[in-house]
Design a protein around this motif. Structure first.
Motif, short mmCIF file in Angstrom:
data_model
loop_
_atom_site.label_atom_id
_atom_site.label_comp_id
_atom_site.label_asym_id
_atom_site.label_seq_id
_atom_site.Cartn_x
_atom_site.Cartn_y
_atom_site.Cartn_z
N GLU A 140 0.84 -1.20 0.00
CA GLU A 140 0.00 0.00 0.00
C GLU A 140 0.88 1.25 0.00
O GLU A 140 2.00 1.23 0.53
N SER A 141 0.37 2.33 -0.61
CA SER A 141 1.10 3.60 -0.70
C SER A 141 0.22 4.74 -0.19
O SER A 141 -0.91 4.54 0.24
N ASP A 142 0.80 5.96 -0.23
CA ASP A 142 0.06 7.20 0.04
C ASP A 142 -0.54 7.23 1.44
O ASP A 142 -1.69 7.63 1.64
N ILE A 143 0.25 6.83 2.43
CA ILE A 143 -0.18 6.82 3.82
C ILE A 143 0.54 7.94 4.57
O ILE A 143 1.75 8.12 4.41
N PHE A 144 -0.19 8.67 5.40
CA PHE A 144 0.44 9.69 6.24
C PHE A 144 1.23 9.02 7.37
O PHE A 144 2.45 9.15 7.46
N ILE A 145 0.53 8.34 8.26
CA ILE A 145 1.17 7.67 9.40
C ILE A 145 0.61 6.26 9.49
O ILE A 145 -0.52 6.05 9.92
N THR A 146 1.41 5.29 9.08
CA THR A 146 1.00 3.88 9.16
C THR A 146 0.95 3.48 10.62
O THR A 146 1.97 3.49 11.30
N ASN A 147 -0.22 3.11 11.09
CA ASN A 147 -0.37 2.86 12.53
C ASN A 147 -1.24 1.62 12.76
O ASN A 147 -1.51 0.85 11.84
N GLY A 148 -1.65 1.44 14.05
CA GLY A 148 -2.38 0.30 14.53
C GLY A 148 -2.86 -0.72 13.51
O GLY A 148 -3.66 -0.39 12.64
N MET A 149 -2.39 -1.95 13.62
CA MET A 149 -2.75 -3.01 12.68
C MET A 149 -3.28 -4.23 13.41
O MET A 149 -2.94 -4.46 14.57
N GLY A 150 -4.08 -5.03 12.72
CA GLY A 150 -4.59 -6.27 13.30
C GLY A 150 -5.48 -7.00 12.32
O GLY A 150 -5.77 -6.50 11.22
N TRP A 151 -5.93 -8.17 12.73
CA TRP A 151 -6.77 -9.03 11.89
C TRP A 151 -8.02 -9.43 12.64
O TRP A 151 -8.01 -9.58 13.88
#
Length: 289
Positions: A140-151
């Motif tokens: 993925e592109s064009d992200i300001f601040i890549t943060n909190g992730m999960g499934w």
């Protein structure tokens, strides 16, 4: 619900909380300092390991090492030798204005992490996946601040926060390939609320730290607000479930960029906090590489 302080550690910029149910240990990152803490749950004693670069996120590996997202990309840290080994084709090695930020390990043992500009003002961040064979894949592109992730508990949906877009995205997730598709807004906040790190519980609900918000917000699996947990610190950064029954919510905070006046108003800034819940979390998988 109100969170209370726990442990004696006080990172400058606490992030990336992680619970190990095998060793009964709690981990958290001190991002700008490039360190992570390892705390014994029973005694509260801690060790600090410095990896030598800004450190956004860590994960535990099946081979006993620690997989990390650092300024220069993906790597592995060995606590016995105190050495950091970067993955050969780590992304963005030659991009000094960006660094790794947050990440997580998927149910199949792949490590996701994303980048951001140091001040987060431009949407030049990227999301990457590190597979067990140490190959790196751009997602993925064009992200300001890549943060909190999960499934989601069934592994069919991947979630990621972009803090400066005030959104938690949902994606269709292909558990066999690790690929994401069909991005949509799952939770959207107003422009004055900044979601940071988060965790997904065993019911599919979200517990989201709100930067500048003095709270962690709890949402249902469908994205409906349920409650707020008050945290007596302005910069709340992330959270995870831990403890003997995985019902204890552990919260990290930051004291970065606070003025002298703000530090006096936030004397507990940087401390970790805890609150007991009636919800069971998910165990963080281990990296298989």
């Amino acid at each position: 619900m109100k969170a209370t302080p726990i442990f004696d550690i006080k990172p400058v910029h606490g992030e990336g909380p992680l619970w190990c149910p095998i060793q009964k240990t709690f981990y958290c990152v001190d991002l700008i300092k490039g360190s992570y803490f390892k705390v014994d749950w029973m005694t509260g004693t801690s060790q600090e390991f410095n990896v030598g670069q800004e450190l956004g996120v860590i994960g535990l590996c099946e081979n006993g090492k620690t997989v990390v997202g650092v300024r220069d990309g993906f790597g592995f840290y060995d606590e016995t030798t105190n050495r950091l080994e970067l993955v050969a084709d780590s992304p963005e090695l030659d991009v000094p204005e960006r660094r790794m930020n947050d990440g997580a390990i998927d149910p199949k043992g792949r490590f996701f992490a994303g980048t951001m500009e140091y001040d987060g003002t431009n949407d030049t961040g990227n999301l990457y996946r590190l597979d067990a064979d140490h190959s790196v894949h751009h997602l993925e592109s064009d992200i300001f601040i890549t943060n909190g992730m999960g499934w989601s508990p069934d592994g069919k949906t991947y979630y990621m926060i972009d803090t400066n877009r005030n959104v938690l995205y949902g994606y269709d997730y292909d558990i066999e390939t690790g690929n994401i598709s069909n991005r949509r807004n799952h939770i959207k906040w107003p422009k004055n609320e900044f979601p940071d790190g988060m965790t997904v519980d065993s019911e599919g609900g979200f517990w989201v730290a709100i930067w500048d918000g003095y709270k962690v917000s709890h949402f249902s699996a469908e994205g409906q607000w349920i409650e707020d947990i008050a945290v007596p610190v302005r910069h709340v950064t992330s959270c995870c479930f831990g403890g003997e029954d995985l019902k204890t919510l552990l919260i990290t905070t930051s004291r970065i960029n606070l003025s002298e006046k703000e530090q006096k108003e936030n004397p507990l800034a940087g401390r970790c906090f805890v609150v007991e819940t009636d919800t069971v979390g998910q165990v963080e998988p281990r990296f298989k590489g």
